[in-house]
Design a protein around this motif. Structure first.
Motif, PDB file in Angstrom:
ATOM      1  N   SER A   9       0.832  -1.206   0.000  1.00 33.71           N
ATOM      2  CA  SER A   9       0.000   0.000   0.000  1.00 33.71           C
ATOM      3  C   SER A   9       0.863   1.251   0.000  1.00 33.71           C
ATOM      4  N   GLY A  70       0.638  11.912 -10.516  1.00 34.46           N
ATOM      5  CA  GLY A  70       0.410  10.951  -9.445  1.00 34.46           C
ATOM      6  C   GLY A  70      -0.928  11.177  -8.767  1.00 34.46           C
ATOM      7  N   GLY A  71      -1.146  10.390  -7.731  1.00 36.88           N
ATOM      8  CA  GLY A  71      -2.407  10.495  -7.005  1.00 36.88           C
ATOM      9  C   GLY A  71      -2.559  11.821  -6.288  1.00 36.88           C
ATOM     10  N   THR A  72      -1.462  12.332  -5.765  1.00 37.75           N
ATOM     11  CA  THR A  72      -1.512  13.590  -5.019  1.00 37.75           C
ATOM     12  C   THR A  72      -1.986  14.733  -5.922  1.00 37.75           C
ATOM     13  N   ASN A  75      -5.709  14.349  -6.649  1.00 36.43           N
ATOM     14  CA  ASN A  75      -6.551  14.780  -5.521  1.00 36.43           C
ATOM     15  C   ASN A  75      -6.568  16.300  -5.387  1.00 36.43           C
ATOM     16  N   HIS A 100      -6.538  10.668   2.953  1.00 33.88           N
ATOM     17  CA  HIS A 100      -5.091  10.823   2.771  1.00 33.88           C
ATOM     18  C   HIS A 100      -4.718  12.298   2.927  1.00 33.88           C
ATOM     19  N   SER A 102      -3.171  14.218   1.084  1.00 37.69           N
ATOM     20  CA  SER A 102      -3.335  15.005  -0.156  1.00 37.69           C
ATOM     21  C   SER A 102      -4.762  15.543  -0.290  1.00 37.69           C
ATOM     22  N   MET A 147     -12.771   8.469   0.122  1.00 37.75           N
ATOM     23  CA  MET A 147     -11.861   7.467  -0.409  1.00 37.75           C
ATOM     24  C   MET A 147     -12.606   6.133  -0.517  1.00 37.75           C
ATOM     25  N   ASN A 151      -6.110   3.797   3.235  1.00 38.84           N
ATOM     26  CA  ASN A 151      -4.755   3.278   3.047  1.00 38.84           C
ATOM     27  C   ASN A 151      -4.121   2.727   4.321  1.00 38.84           C
ATOM     28  N   ASP A 177     -11.383   9.205  -4.044  1.00 38.16           N
ATOM     29  CA  ASP A 177      -9.963   8.860  -4.063  1.00 38.16           C
ATOM     30  C   ASP A 177      -9.921   7.327  -4.117  1.00 38.16           C
ATOM     31  N   ILE A 179      -7.360   5.532  -5.078  1.00 39.97           N
ATOM     32  CA  ILE A 179      -5.957   5.150  -5.249  1.00 39.97           C
ATOM     33  C   ILE A 179      -5.630   3.799  -4.593  1.00 39.97           C
ATOM     34  N   GLN A 180      -6.224   3.525  -3.442  1.00 43.27           N
ATOM     35  CA  GLN A 180      -5.967   2.221  -2.814  1.00 43.27           C
ATOM     36  C   GLN A 180      -6.962   1.157  -3.290  1.00 43.27           C
ATOM     37  N   SER A 200      -3.626   6.179  -9.144  1.00 45.83           N
ATOM     38  CA  SER A 200      -2.173   6.306  -9.089  1.00 45.83           C
ATOM     39  C   SER A 200      -1.530   5.047  -9.645  1.00 45.83           C
ATOM     40  N   HIS A 202       1.642   3.726  -9.016  1.00 44.99           N
ATOM     41  CA  HIS A 202       2.603   2.890  -8.265  1.00 44.99           C
ATOM     42  C   HIS A 202       1.978   1.984  -7.224  1.00 44.99           C
ATOM     43  N   LYS A 203       0.652   2.037  -7.056  1.00 49.14           N
ATOM     44  CA  LYS A 203       0.016   1.103  -6.123  1.00 49.14           C
ATOM     45  C   LYS A 203      -0.437  -0.165  -6.852  1.00 49.14           C
ATOM     46  N   CYS A 327       3.284   7.199   4.220  1.00 48.49           N
ATOM     47  CA  CYS A 327       3.328   8.615   3.880  1.00 48.49           C
ATOM     48  C   CYS A 327       3.717   9.480   5.061  1.00 48.49           C
TER      49      CYS A 327
HETATM   50  C1  LIG Z   1      -5.468   6.902  -0.404  1.00 45.65           C
HETATM   51  C2  LIG Z   1      -4.316   7.596  -1.061  1.00 45.65           C
HETATM   52  N1  LIG Z   1      -4.534   8.753  -1.703  1.00 45.65           N
HETATM   53  C3  LIG Z   1      -3.527   9.400  -2.322  1.00 45.65           C
HETATM   54  C4  LIG Z   1      -2.233   8.927  -2.314  1.00 45.65           C
HETATM   55  C5  LIG Z   1      -1.160   9.693  -3.018  1.00 45.65           C
HETATM   56  O1  LIG Z   1      -0.784   9.081  -4.231  1.00 45.65           O
HETATM   57  P1  LIG Z   1       0.647   9.332  -4.878  1.00 45.65           P
HETATM   58  O2  LIG Z   1       1.639   8.619  -4.021  1.00 45.65           O
HETATM   59  O3  LIG Z   1       0.563   8.748  -6.256  1.00 45.65           O
HETATM   60  O4  LIG Z   1       0.865  10.797  -4.914  1.00 45.65           O
HETATM   61  C6  LIG Z   1      -1.961   7.737  -1.636  1.00 45.65           C
HETATM   62  C7  LIG Z   1      -0.577   7.219  -1.550  1.00 45.65           C
HETATM   63  O5  LIG Z   1      -0.171   6.659  -0.571  1.00 45.65           O
HETATM   64  C8  LIG Z   1      -3.038   7.055  -1.002  1.00 45.65           C
HETATM   65  O6  LIG Z   1      -2.826   5.910  -0.336  1.00 45.65           O
END
Ligand SMILES: Cc1ncc(COP(=O)(O)O)c(C=O)c1O
Length: 382
Positions: A9, A70-72, A75, A100, A102, A147, A151, A177, A179-180, A200, A202-203, A327
């Motif tokens: 994660s 990326g995810g950040t 968001n 998260h 972000s 979300m 995460n 969100d 991403i997870q 995102s 990289h997950k 994070c």
């Molecule tokens: C729920 C969640 N949102 C956003 C992010 C941010 O994504 P990124 O690492 O691609 O910026 C993460 C990354 O850990 C996440 O777990």
């Protein structure tokens, strides 16, 4: 020493197919997608293919996918872009207390800029109550952001129910969100009624520094990055073509054999949960019951054991896990998620997150449980 990587994660290893696709983009298909010559056109085609692959996993149209860093960024863009686009309609946003950073830090900035944000508290399982959401919705609510999967503890929000409520009781836009949850739980943005969705790379065994924002067709959103007319003028900057191609391949691989892979993760997770609780006296699961949460995230505490200490001992045995979330695990402060669940202090201080990915196997269960048992017993003996 071979390692057992259980911190998926935080991030995942890129799959060989992803690396191959990225190498090709860097070394051969290196044109700028905006160039009019053949190399540019080839790069543009690769972006189109990745857009289809990323869209496929969430039931979106490829034209609704906008690549980001990326995810950040996704968001940030969703919240700030929507707030700016709708500031004349209202200045109220709703999110949850366990998002998260972000999302949460962006909300704090919006508050400083004159918006009002309601943070919904989770129940002890890490799930918000629909009645709380209903009570929070107002005429001037412009955005609800939740979300799909947390995460830190793996709790899942009832996204389809949330969408129904938001759309039937308000004019607000729904951002998820995901991403997870992407590649872990099925979620179709059209069927569920989602307007914005962050993803995102990289997950899901793709590269870091690349993600996407799904923007429902016709939705007005101010850009975050200004400049050239890439991404149909909505997100400026020369595209990270290698990263995007790698992300596309990762999404395609995640979609292939989705059900079997997520079932395998779930089986490994349930067995780890069952054995750790049965074999280490006092061990407790934090957040949702293992069978209720995401198939790949398990959060667990052991009495009298601090997470940082256990993590380092496990690493010496080749087992890689993390505290709540990578994070902010280097910060001293307790996790805002575990605090919001009102866990006793020892559980917050001892929380270990085990998170699985596509590469984990059932053969890793036994050595993992043994290592946990031996490390915890060693700490207890001190
Ligand atoms: C729920 C969640 N949102 C956003 C992010 C941010 O994504 P990124 O690492 O691609 O910026 C993460 C990354 O850990 C996440 O777990």
């Amino acid at each position: 020493m071979s390692i057992i990587y259980l911190d998926n994660s935080a991030t995942t290893a890129a799959l060989p197919e992803v690396v191959t696709a990225m190498k090709e983009m860097l070394a051969e298909n290196y044109g700028n997608p905006s160039s009019l010559h053949g190399l540019g056109i080839r790069a543009e085609k690769a972006l189109g293919e990745a857009r289809r692959q990323v869209a496929g996993l969430i039931g979106a149209r490829p034209t609704e996918i906008y690549f980001t860093s990326g995810g950040t960024e996704a968001n940030n863009w969703a919240l700030r872009g929507l707030a700016r686009a709708r500031r004349r309609q209202g200045r109220h946003l709703i999110t949850t207390a366990i998002e998260h950073p972000s999302i949460l830090v962006t909300c704090r900035r919006l508050e400083a800029d004159g918006f009002e944000v309601t943070y919904l508290p989770p129940d002890p399982r890490g799930v918000i109550r629909l009645a709380d959401l209903e009570a929070a919705l107002r005429e001037d609510t412009i955005l609800v952001s939740v979300m799909s999967v947390n995460n830190e503890v793996g709790s899942r929000q009832p996204v389809a129910d949330i969408a129904r409520l938001v759309h039937s009781r308000s004019q607000a836009v729904l951002h998820v969100d995901h991403i997870q949850g992407y590649g872990k739980i099925p979620l179709n943005c059209q069927e569920a009624g989602i307007d914005l969705m962050s993803l995102s790379g990289h997950k899901i065994h793709g590269p870091k520094g690349v993600g996407a924002l799904y923007i429902k067709e016709g939705l007005r959103l101010e850009p975050l990055l200004l400049g050239g007319d890439q991404e149909t003028g909505r997100r400026a900057g020369t595209e990270n073509t290698a990263g995007i191609a790698g992300f596309g391949v990762a999404a395609h691989l995640a979609a292939t054999g989705f059900a079997e892979r997520t079932a395998r993760m779930q089986e490994i997770k349930l067995e780890l949960a069952r054995r750790l609780v049965a074999e280490i006296p006092g061990a407790v699961i934090n957040g949702p019951a293992p069978e209720e949460g995401a198939p790949n995230i398990l959060n667990i505490s052991f009495p009298g054991v601090r997470a940082e200490v256990l993590i380092h001992m496990l690493e010496q045995r080749g087992i890689y896990v993390s505290t709540g979330s990578a994070c902010h695990s280097r910060r001293e402060s307790a996790s805002h998620v575990l605090q919001a669940l009102h866990l006793e202090r020892w559980r917050q201080d001892g929380a270990i997150r085990i998170s699985l990915g596509a590469l984990n196997t059932p053969a890793e269960i036994d050595p993992t449980v043994t290592a946990f048992k031996e490390c915890v017993q060693e700490l207890w003996a001190l």
